[in-house]
Structures are given as structure tokens and as C-alpha cells.
Scaffold this motif. Structure first.
Motif, mmCIF file in Angstrom:
data_model
loop_
_atom_site.group_PDB
_atom_site.id
_atom_site.type_symbol
_atom_site.label_atom_id
_atom_site.label_comp_id
_atom_site.label_asym_id
_atom_site.label_seq_id
_atom_site.Cartn_x
_atom_site.Cartn_y
_atom_site.Cartn_z
ATOM 1 N N ASP A 34 0.855 -1.187 0.000
ATOM 2 C CA ASP A 34 0.000 0.000 0.000
ATOM 3 C C ASP A 34 0.892 1.238 0.000
ATOM 4 N N PRO A 35 1.111 1.855 -1.165
ATOM 5 C CA PRO A 35 2.013 3.006 -1.245
ATOM 6 C C PRO A 35 1.632 4.170 -0.331
ATOM 7 N N ALA A 36 0.372 4.263 0.066
ATOM 8 C CA ALA A 36 -0.051 5.359 0.948
ATOM 9 C C ALA A 36 0.447 5.149 2.383
ATOM 10 N N LYS A 37 0.699 3.911 2.772
ATOM 11 C CA LYS A 37 1.133 3.629 4.145
ATOM 12 C C LYS A 37 2.568 4.054 4.408
ATOM 13 N N LEU A 38 3.414 3.971 3.393
ATOM 14 C CA LEU A 38 4.830 4.291 3.588
ATOM 15 C C LEU A 38 5.365 4.981 2.355
ATOM 16 N N THR A 39 5.916 6.152 2.548
ATOM 17 C CA THR A 39 6.578 6.858 1.464
ATOM 18 C C THR A 39 8.074 6.748 1.703
ATOM 19 N N PRO A 40 8.779 6.045 0.836
ATOM 20 C CA PRO A 40 10.215 5.884 1.061
ATOM 21 C C PRO A 40 10.948 7.210 0.945
ATOM 22 N N LYS A 41 11.961 7.342 1.770
ATOM 23 C CA LYS A 41 12.788 8.546 1.712
ATOM 24 C C LYS A 41 13.909 8.327 0.707
ATOM 25 N N LYS A 42 14.325 9.399 0.065
ATOM 26 C CA LYS A 42 15.437 9.312 -0.866
ATOM 27 C C LYS A 42 16.704 9.041 -0.061
ATOM 28 N N PRO A 43 17.475 8.020 -0.432
ATOM 29 C CA PRO A 43 18.688 7.717 0.332
ATOM 30 C C PRO A 43 19.688 8.867 0.281
ATOM 31 N N ASP A 44 20.431 9.024 1.360
ATOM 32 C CA ASP A 44 21.472 10.039 1.427
ATOM 33 C C ASP A 44 22.694 9.505 0.689
ATOM 34 N N ALA A 45 22.920 10.010 -0.516
ATOM 35 C CA ALA A 45 23.996 9.504 -1.360
ATOM 36 C C ALA A 45 25.361 9.672 -0.708
ATOM 37 N N LYS A 46 25.517 10.728 0.064
ATOM 38 C CA LYS A 46 26.827 10.996 0.691
ATOM 39 C C LYS A 46 27.274 9.822 1.552
ATOM 40 N N THR A 47 26.362 9.208 2.277
ATOM 41 C CA THR A 47 26.734 8.079 3.119
ATOM 42 C C THR A 47 26.491 6.745 2.429
ATOM 43 N N LEU A 48 25.417 6.634 1.649
ATOM 44 C CA LEU A 48 25.072 5.358 1.043
ATOM 45 C C LEU A 48 26.105 4.911 0.013
ATOM 46 N N CYS A 49 26.529 5.784 -0.850
ATOM 47 C CA CYS A 49 27.484 5.407 -1.891
ATOM 48 C C CYS A 49 28.812 4.965 -1.285
ATOM 49 N N LEU A 50 29.191 5.606 -0.191
ATOM 50 C CA LEU A 50 30.465 5.271 0.440
ATOM 51 C C LEU A 50 30.450 3.906 1.114
ATOM 52 N N VAL A 51 29.277 3.364 1.394
ATOM 53 C CA VAL A 51 29.224 2.022 1.989
ATOM 54 C C VAL A 51 29.947 1.041 1.081
ATOM 55 N N CYS A 52 29.738 1.136 -0.217
ATOM 56 C CA CYS A 52 30.387 0.219 -1.158
ATOM 57 C C CYS A 52 31.625 0.809 -1.827
ATOM 58 N N HIS A 53 31.617 2.122 -2.059
ATOM 59 C CA HIS A 53 32.652 2.712 -2.907
ATOM 60 C C HIS A 53 33.753 3.465 -2.176
ATOM 61 N N MET A 54 33.808 3.378 -0.851
ATOM 62 C CA MET A 54 34.905 4.004 -0.104
ATOM 63 C C MET A 54 36.203 3.295 -0.488
ATOM 64 N N ALA A 55 37.235 4.061 -0.766
ATOM 65 C CA ALA A 55 38.522 3.496 -1.153
ATOM 66 C C ALA A 55 39.031 2.565 -0.050
#
Length: 166
Positions: A98-119
């Protein structure tokens, strides 16, 4: 031969200790090892039923594609093709139901991308890695589409300033 058996009391005590130890082990095993353990290797047979009792929290890529058909198409040709939607966007079974029950938040790219792509030297050399010090903070998505990432476009050269007429 007689001199070997003169200390037989010690041998019987040692044998008795082994028997008592075995009985304690067998009793503890009967009490602490759950029923069904070992039926499927080192797994407990009832574990599957126990896990089925928990509610589903992940919807899966197919549920996302039902409403967001353009994003899976972009992912097909990208480096993120094997990354599931919920790996970045979180568990969204409630939203899929039910899309009305939960609206997903846009992920914070600053932290999310670094989870996998941190040197990290432990990652394969062909895996795209960044050093946060070398990139502007929090602007991953300004240069990269997370659903179809590619190398960042080269910045346009700065316009040449003409000297003011004297």
C-alpha cells in the motif's frame, strides 16, 4: 604381571570418571540440543517454520518494477544491475502493499554510496572506489545517476575572464 595390577583402584577410578563424563555429556546434549538438529546437516529442521512466522519486510525487485518500470530498465545495462532495489532504498514490503502507508525517503547519497565505494585496499582493483577527500561532499547524484552510474562527466572548463578595459 601382578605388579601391573597392584594399582587397579586408580584404573577403575579413571574409567569411572570417563563413564560419568560421557553420561553428563549425553544428558546435556539431550537437554540443550533442539529436536530436529542434524536432520539437514548442521541445520535445525524447525528453523524454516520459525522463520516463516516473521512478517515479510522485503518486497523484491519484481514488486518495485511493477510501479517503477523505468528504473529497472536503466539498471539492466548499468554496473548496479545485480544490486537489488532494497539494498539502497531499504525494506519496502509495506510500500509495495500500500504506497499510501509508507513513502520511502530518498537515500542520502553521501553516506550510502560510500558504503560500497569508499577506497579500500582490500577491494578488487577494477571496482570503482573513491576517496571522500577528493570528491565534493554529498554531490554523488549530481554527477552520477545511481540507477545507471557511469564515470562522472568532465567538468566544463572555466570561462576565460577578459580583462576590463582601462
Amino acid at each position: 604381571m601382578r605388579h601391573l595390577m597392584k594399582n587397579k583402584v586408580h584404573l577403575f577410578r579413571m574409567a569411572g570418571l570417563f563413564v560419568v563424563g560421557f553420561l553428563v555429556f549425553a544428558g546435556a546434549r539431550a537437554v540443550f540440543v533442539p529436536e530436529g538438529f542434524g536432520v539437514y546437516g548442521h541445520y535445525r529442521a524447525g528453523a524454516l517454520e520459525d522463520n516463516r512466522a516473521f512478517p515479510l519486510v522485503h518486497a523484491g525487485r519484481a514488486a518495485c518494477a511493477g510501479c517503477h518500470g523505468d528504473e529497472p530498465e536503466a539498471l539492466k545495462a548499468s554496473r548496479h544491475a545485480k544490486v537489488g532495489c532494497e539494498a539502497c532504498h531499504g525494506a519496502l514490503a509495506v510500500h509495495a502493499d500500500d504506497p499510501a502507508k509508507l513513502t520511502p525517503k530518498k537515500p542520502d547519497a553521501k553516506t550510502l554510496c560510500l558504503v560500497c565505494h569508499m577506497a579500500n585496499v582490500a577491494k578488487p582493483s577494477g571496482f570503482k572506489q573513491i576517496s571522500p577527500e577528493d570528491h565534493p561532499e554529498g554531490v554523488c547524484t549530481e554527477c552520477h545517476d545511481p540507477h545507471s552510474p557511469a564515470d562522472a562527466p568532465k567538468p566544463a572548463p572555466a570561462p576565460v575572464q577578459k580583462e576590463a578595459a582601462k
